[in-house]
Design a protein around this motif. Structure first.
Motif, PDB file in Angstrom:
ATOM      1  N   LEU A 153       2.186   4.096   6.357  1.00  0.00           N
ATOM      2  CA  LEU A 153       1.908   5.373   5.703  1.00  0.00           C
ATOM      3  C   LEU A 153       2.560   6.545   6.432  1.00  0.00           C
ATOM      4  CD1 LEU A 153      -1.869   4.680   5.005  1.00  0.00           C
ATOM      5  CD2 LEU A 153       0.056   4.404   3.424  1.00  0.00           C
ATOM      6  N   SER A 202      -1.436   0.459   8.289  1.00  0.00           N
ATOM      7  CA  SER A 202      -1.619   1.910   8.250  1.00  0.00           C
ATOM      8  C   SER A 202      -0.386   2.625   8.790  1.00  0.00           C
ATOM      9  CB  SER A 202      -2.866   2.317   9.038  1.00  0.00           C
ATOM     10  OG  SER A 202      -2.698   2.061  10.423  1.00  0.00           O
ATOM     11  N   VAL A 246       0.820   4.426  -3.330  1.00  0.00           N
ATOM     12  CA  VAL A 246       0.011   5.640  -3.213  1.00  0.00           C
ATOM     13  C   VAL A 246       0.913   6.852  -3.063  1.00  0.00           C
ATOM     14  CG1 VAL A 246      -1.953   4.417  -2.218  1.00  0.00           C
ATOM     15  CG2 VAL A 246      -0.219   5.410  -0.700  1.00  0.00           C
ATOM     16  N   GLY A 285      -3.735   5.895   0.836  1.00  0.00           N
ATOM     17  CA  GLY A 285      -3.395   4.600   1.416  1.00  0.00           C
ATOM     18  C   GLY A 285      -4.473   4.123   2.374  1.00  0.00           C
ATOM     19  N   ARG A 306      -7.330   2.801   0.418  1.00  0.00           N
ATOM     20  CA  ARG A 306      -7.035   1.471  -0.125  1.00  0.00           C
ATOM     21  C   ARG A 306      -7.199   0.391   0.951  1.00  0.00           C
ATOM     22  NH1 ARG A 306      -3.743  -0.885  -4.255  1.00  0.00           N
ATOM     23  NH2 ARG A 306      -2.772  -2.835  -3.538  1.00  0.00           N
ATOM     24  N   THR A 319       0.816  -1.216   0.000  1.00  0.00           N
ATOM     25  CA  THR A 319       0.000   0.000   0.000  1.00  0.00           C
ATOM     26  C   THR A 319       0.850   1.268   0.000  1.00  0.00           C
ATOM     27  OG1 THR A 319      -1.864  -1.095   1.082  1.00  0.00           O
ATOM     28  CG2 THR A 319      -1.739   1.300   1.270  1.00  0.00           C
ATOM     29  N   ALA A 320       1.802   1.361   0.915  1.00  0.00           N
ATOM     30  CA  ALA A 320       2.606   2.588   1.025  1.00  0.00           C
ATOM     31  C   ALA A 320       3.419   2.853  -0.230  1.00  0.00           C
ATOM     32  CB  ALA A 320       3.528   2.496   2.241  1.00  0.00           C
TER      33      ALA A 320
END
Length: 283
Positions: A112, A109, A53, A59, A62, A49-50
């Motif tokens: 991010l 998370s 984006v 992020g 997502r 993810t990181a």
């Protein structure tokens, strides 16, 4: 996408981008391998993810999409994504590990935020919430949720694997101006962040890497102390421990310099190590 195509998609993704875990699936039945591949392909999706984006908000969106996709899956509804379609084939088993899925999403998370973990405890909490929880999901995919002994072993193997992987990924994360080395370790050692971000090794950086590598070794040792009694058909998710040994030995040979180019190669010994441990009933 047809379920068979979805399964093939996951197997190929894991074979290409998470080869270590792919190797461990080869010691399962075909049905188990397909479901494990779906679990590991899901992990690939959330773990990147990181990297995919341009800002933290995107992020979070997502990760929320994946969380909602799982919630719908447990209710019998499957979104049009091959990974979710492949997971649906084992919905009954995987739903029992729903909390582990959510804990991984919550931990991701943190990727991010470019700030490093404050200390070793924070880093190990992150490692447990990602890598160890993934092992627990894999065990659920094999038929039943992890029991107390298996969760204890999963914690140690998972933390060790995550710590070692993060050490090997220091150059990759440094190029993105991201750090996973504990902030207090960096300060005590006098590590200059400019050295890390410019991919320059130093004795200070190597010292931090060595201490974390030794910690990974301790976790592997503790995992093996509790390994007696693990059934052979439950051993596959733990087989990465043998590969971890190889990576730690490579770090030692490189004098714990995370920028040593030799760290990217296991010279084909990974498959041999997994096969040897599986044949001996060990990990």
């Amino acid at each position: 996408m047809e379920s068979q195509s979805a399964t093939d998609y996951c197997l190929e993704r894991v074979r290409r981008y998470d080869h270590a875990r792919y190797l461990t699936t080869l010691f399962c039945t075909a049905e188990q391998r397909s479901l494990l591949a779906a679990v590991y392909a899901w992990n690939l999706e959330v773990a990147k993810t990181a990297e995919t984006v341009s800002e933290a908000t995107l992020g979070e969106i997502r990760l929320q999409w994946w969380s909602e996709g799982l919630s719908e899956l447990w209710k019998g509804n499957t979104r049009s994504h091959p990974v979710l379609q492949a997971l649906a084939l084992g919905r009954g088993n995987l739903e029992k590990a729903a909390q582990s899925f959510e804990r991984i999403l919550d931990a991701r998370s943190l990727d991010l935020d470019p700030s490093p973990p404050a200390n070793l405890d924070a880093l190990e909490d992150y490692a447990e919430a990602t890598s160890a929880e993934l092992i627990c999901i894999a065990l659920a995919a094999l038929g039943t949720p992890a029991d107390e002994q298996e969760r204890k072993i999963a914690r140690h193997v998972g933390i060790a694997w995550a710590l070692t992987g993060l050490l090997r990924a220091v150059p990759f994360h440094a190029r993105q101006k991201r750090l996973y080395l504990p902030e207090d370790h960096l300060e005590v050692a006098g590590v200059q962040r400019s050295d890390l971000f410019e991919l320059r090794g130093s004795d200070q950086i190597s010292g931090v890497v060595m201490r974390l590598a030794k910690r990974a070794e301790e976790h592997l040792s503790q995992a093996r102390e509790h390994a007696q009694g693990i059934e052979s058909d439950r051993r596959a998710p733990f087989l990465m421990a043998g590969l971890n040994d190889l990576h730690l030995k490579a770090l030692k040979r490189a004098n714990y310099d995370p920028f040593d180019s030799r760290l990217a190669r296991l010279e084909g010994r990974g498959a041999w190590k997994v096969s040897w441990n599986a044949w001996r009933g060990r990990f």
